[in-house]
Every structure is written in structure tokens, then in C-alpha cells.
Design a protein around this motif. Structure first.
Motif, PDB file in Angstrom:
ATOM      1  N   LEU A  74      -1.592  78.771  -9.589  1.00 38.48           N
ATOM      2  CA  LEU A  74      -1.198  77.993 -10.773  1.00 38.48           C
ATOM      3  C   LEU A  74      -2.264  78.042 -11.861  1.00 38.48           C
ATOM      4  CD1 LEU A  74       0.558  74.909  -9.162  1.00 38.48           C
ATOM      5  CD2 LEU A  74       1.618  76.808 -10.416  1.00 38.48           C
ATOM      6  N   THR A  75      -3.524  78.129 -11.491  1.00 39.75           N
ATOM      7  CA  THR A  75      -4.594  78.258 -12.492  1.00 39.75           C
ATOM      8  C   THR A  75      -4.410  79.541 -13.296  1.00 39.75           C
ATOM      9  OG1 THR A  75      -6.129  76.966 -11.154  1.00 39.75           O
ATOM     10  CG2 THR A  75      -7.090  78.386 -12.844  1.00 39.75           C
ATOM     11  N   VAL A  76      -4.081  80.624 -12.616  1.00 43.04           N
ATOM     12  CA  VAL A  76      -3.833  81.893 -13.317  1.00 43.04           C
ATOM     13  C   VAL A  76      -2.623  81.758 -14.236  1.00 43.04           C
ATOM     14  CG1 VAL A  76      -3.201  84.331 -13.012  1.00 43.04           C
ATOM     15  CG2 VAL A  76      -4.917  83.278 -11.514  1.00 43.04           C
ATOM     16  N   VAL A  77      -1.560  81.145 -13.738  1.00 43.10           N
ATOM     17  CA  VAL A  77      -0.354  80.937 -14.560  1.00 43.10           C
ATOM     18  C   VAL A  77      -0.692  80.077 -15.781  1.00 43.10           C
ATOM     19  CG1 VAL A  77       1.935  79.855 -14.604  1.00 43.10           C
ATOM     20  CG2 VAL A  77       1.244  81.239 -12.632  1.00 43.10           C
ATOM     21  N   ASN A  78      -1.479  79.035 -15.587  1.00 45.01           N
ATOM     22  CA  ASN A  78      -1.858  78.157 -16.695  1.00 45.01           C
ATOM     23  C   ASN A  78      -2.707  78.891 -17.723  1.00 45.01           C
ATOM     24  OD1 ASN A  78      -0.498  75.954 -15.583  1.00 45.01           O
ATOM     25  ND2 ASN A  78      -2.274  75.336 -14.385  1.00 45.01           N
ATOM     26  N   LEU A  79      -3.576  79.784 -17.284  1.00 40.37           N
ATOM     27  CA  LEU A  79      -4.374  80.571 -18.230  1.00 40.37           C
ATOM     28  C   LEU A  79      -3.484  81.473 -19.075  1.00 40.37           C
ATOM     29  CD1 LEU A  79      -7.455  81.438 -15.971  1.00 40.37           C
ATOM     30  CD2 LEU A  79      -7.355  79.784 -17.864  1.00 40.37           C
ATOM     31  N   VAL A  80      -2.437  82.025 -18.466  1.00 38.01           N
ATOM     32  CA  VAL A  80      -1.458  82.814 -19.233  1.00 38.01           C
ATOM     33  C   VAL A  80      -0.762  81.902 -20.257  1.00 38.01           C
ATOM     34  CG1 VAL A  80       0.700  84.126 -19.094  1.00 38.01           C
ATOM     35  CG2 VAL A  80      -1.123  84.534 -17.418  1.00 38.01           C
ATOM     36  N   GLY A  81      -0.424  80.675 -19.845  1.00 31.24           N
ATOM     37  CA  GLY A  81       0.188  79.716 -20.770  1.00 31.24           C
ATOM     38  C   GLY A  81      -0.724  79.391 -21.941  1.00 31.24           C
ATOM     39  N   ILE A  82      -2.006  79.235 -21.667  1.00 31.42           N
ATOM     40  CA  ILE A  82      -2.971  78.970 -22.754  1.00 31.42           C
ATOM     41  C   ILE A  82      -2.992  80.144 -23.717  1.00 31.42           C
ATOM     42  CG2 ILE A  82      -5.429  78.699 -23.299  1.00 31.42           C
ATOM     43  CD1 ILE A  82      -5.676  77.184 -20.583  1.00 31.42           C
ATOM     44  N   TRP A  83      -3.088  81.360 -23.180  1.00 33.25           N
ATOM     45  CA  TRP A  83      -3.093  82.546 -24.044  1.00 33.25           C
ATOM     46  C   TRP A  83      -1.814  82.629 -24.870  1.00 33.25           C
ATOM     47  CZ3 TRP A  83       0.443  86.605 -23.827  1.00 33.25           C
ATOM     48  CH2 TRP A  83       0.200  87.629 -24.734  1.00 33.25           C
ATOM     49  N   ARG A  84      -0.684  82.367 -24.216  1.00 32.86           N
ATOM     50  CA  ARG A  84       0.593  82.502 -24.916  1.00 32.86           C
ATOM     51  C   ARG A  84       0.749  81.475 -26.019  1.00 32.86           C
ATOM     52  NH1 ARG A  84       6.452  81.053 -23.958  1.00 32.86           N
ATOM     53  NH2 ARG A  84       7.503  82.632 -25.161  1.00 32.86           N
ATOM     54  N   TRP A  85       0.466  80.194 -25.720  1.00 32.31           N
ATOM     55  CA  TRP A  85       0.761  79.131 -26.673  1.00 32.31           C
ATOM     56  C   TRP A  85      -0.370  78.829 -27.649  1.00 32.31           C
ATOM     57  CZ3 TRP A  85       5.592  78.088 -27.409  1.00 32.31           C
ATOM     58  CH2 TRP A  85       6.495  78.353 -26.372  1.00 32.31           C
ATOM     59  N   LEU A  86      -1.622  78.912 -27.218  1.00 36.41           N
ATOM     60  CA  LEU A  86      -2.731  78.671 -28.148  1.00 36.41           C
ATOM     61  C   LEU A  86      -3.194  79.960 -28.817  1.00 36.41           C
ATOM     62  CD1 LEU A  86      -5.009  76.008 -26.425  1.00 36.41           C
ATOM     63  CD2 LEU A  86      -3.429  75.717 -28.333  1.00 36.41           C
ATOM     64  N   GLY A  87      -2.838  81.075 -28.246  1.00 31.84           N
ATOM     65  CA  GLY A  87      -3.195  82.363 -28.827  1.00 31.84           C
ATOM     66  C   GLY A  87      -2.029  82.970 -29.584  1.00 31.84           C
ATOM     67  N   ARG A  88      -1.169  83.589 -28.838  1.00 36.27           N
ATOM     68  CA  ARG A  88      -0.068  84.362 -29.424  1.00 36.27           C
ATOM     69  C   ARG A  88       0.870  83.514 -30.287  1.00 36.27           C
ATOM     70  NH1 ARG A  88       5.110  85.932 -27.372  1.00 36.27           N
ATOM     71  NH2 ARG A  88       5.697  88.000 -28.103  1.00 36.27           N
ATOM     72  N   GLN A  89       1.496  82.475 -29.713  1.00 34.16           N
ATOM     73  CA  GLN A  89       2.469  81.672 -30.464  1.00 34.16           C
ATOM     74  C   GLN A  89       1.823  80.928 -31.627  1.00 34.16           C
ATOM     75  OE1 GLN A  89       5.464  83.234 -29.041  1.00 34.16           O
ATOM     76  NE2 GLN A  89       6.008  81.431 -30.182  1.00 34.16           N
ATOM     77  N   ALA A  90       0.604  80.452 -31.447  1.00 33.34           N
ATOM     78  CA  ALA A  90      -0.081  79.748 -32.531  1.00 33.34           C
ATOM     79  C   ALA A  90      -0.319  80.696 -33.703  1.00 33.34           C
ATOM     80  CB  ALA A  90      -1.391  79.154 -32.041  1.00 33.34           C
ATOM     81  N   ARG A  91      -0.679  81.953 -33.409  1.00 34.19           N
ATOM     82  CA  ARG A  91      -0.867  82.930 -34.500  1.00 34.19           C
ATOM     83  C   ARG A  91       0.451  83.208 -35.211  1.00 34.19           C
ATOM     84  NH1 ARG A  91      -4.011  85.652 -30.667  1.00 34.19           N
ATOM     85  NH2 ARG A  91      -2.438  87.270 -30.483  1.00 34.19           N
TER      86      ARG A  91
END
Length: 196
Positions: free
Chosen positions: A62-79
Motif C-alpha cells: 500500500l505504501t508503493v500504491v500511495n506513492l503512485v497516488g502522490i505522483w499522480r495527484w500532486l504531480g501529474r494532475q496538479a500540473r
């Protein structure tokens, strides 16, 4: 100090679940995944402390999944969100049409001329042929989707803005719009919803 993970793990998991379920935008969802990560790390520590291999393995995953979520939502989607907001702002200062992001319409607040909230947009129906907005599906009332009424809203009755949607309809006129079944929306704007 040893007990700290046992308090943080459930608290972080519950807070993160509320943050992501609320669907308040890319940044809030992204921070929800940050809090989820804190929770999954604390659960992993508990798994190590208590010798629970299953708890450790599942929360390491789940930690790995959550890190992907951080990248997706604070990185990709935020941009993406930043890009659409900048395009909308630039379009207000340049010749040509004022732009609005289609994604920003979903969940947007619909207010009357006095600024009072009437509802929220749950979806938009557009023409495949020419890209025109045919109608908005607006939710009014209820809590968390329970007890809400869905109404088709004529695009002619609204003004799309960067900060939300304003309608010239009053609350009473809004409530008189046809009510849509959640799973049966019309193929065109109903006549009773059309604004002259």
C-alpha cells in the motif's frame, strides 16, 4: 513513543480516506495520499513490532500504491490543473474566446445572481458532432448524494466562470426544472428545461 504508530496508523488512514473520498480536487486528493502513506508506514511498523507478516506485507504494498497516488495527484494532475487554469486566465486577457476547462465544470458550484449556492454540476452532456454543450446535469439538495435531485440545466441559463457557474434562475425556478432519474438522462435538453 512505541505506541505512537498504533495511534497514528488508524487516525491517518481515516483522515486520508475522508480526504480522497471528498473529491475536492487534485491537490486535496494528493495530500490524502500523503496522509495514506503516513498511515501505511505506521501500519508497517506495527506489523514489524507485533510480528504480523501479513500486516507488514500488505502495508508495504500500500505504501508503493500511495506513492503512485502522490505522483499522480500532486504531480501529474496538479500540473494539468495548473495548465488549464493558466490557459483560462490568459484567454481572458487575449482576443478570442474565453476558455473554460471541461474538467473544471464537474463538481463546480452553481450559484444564483446573489451568490447563493443552488447546486453542483455532476456531469455535462455535449454534442459529438460539433462539441456544443447541450445541457449540464445539476445536483440539488441531499447530503453526500443521498436525497439529491438531478436537474438538466440549459447552457443558455448559465455563465461559465473560472471560479464557478452563475445562473440567472432563482432557487424556485431551479427547483421547477425537470427531475432526472440517476440512470436515465435524456438524449437532448427537455423542453421544460429550456430558457428563452
Amino acid at each position: 513513543m512505541e505506541d505512537l504508530p498504533s495511534y497514528l496508523a488508524p487516525a491517518a488512514t481515516m483522515i486520508a480516506a475522508m480526504m480522497t473520498a471528498a473529491n475536492l480536487g487534485a491537490r486535496v486528493t494528493g495530500w490524502g495520499f500523503v496522509v495514506f502513506t503516513v498511515g501505511s508506514i505506521c501500519w508497517s511498523i506495527l506489523g514489524i513490532q507485533q510480528g504480523q507478516q501479513g500486516l507488514l506485507i500488505s502495508n508495504a504494498f500500500l505504501t508503493v500504491v500511495n506513492l503512485v497516488g502522490i505522483w499522480r495527484w500532486l504531480g501529474r494532475q496538479a500540473r494539468f490543473g495548473d495548465g488549464s487554469r493558466r490557459a483560462m486566465k490568459r484567454s481572458e486577457r487575449t482576443p478570442g474566446p474565453a476558455l473554460v476547462s471541461a474538467c473544471s465544470l464537474i463538481g463546480a458550484t452553481i450559484s444564483d445572481g446573489d451568490g447563493d449556492k443552488l447546486g453542483n454540476v455532476v456531469d455535462t452532456m455535449m454534442s459529438r458532432d460539433d462539441g456544443r454543450l447541450i445541457y449540464l446535469v445539476a445536483s440539488r439538495g441531499g447530503v453526500g448524494g443521498v436525497g439529491e435531485a438531478l436537474h438538466p440545466l440549459d447552457p443558455q441559463a448559465v455563465e461559465l466562470g473560472a471560479e464557478g457557474i452563475t445562473t440567472r434562475l432563482s432557487a424556485a425556478e431551479f427547483d421547477r426544472l425537470p427531475v432526472l432519474e440517476p440512470d436515465r438522462w435524456p438524449a437532448e435538453l427537455p423542453k421544460a428545461a429550456r430558457v428563452a
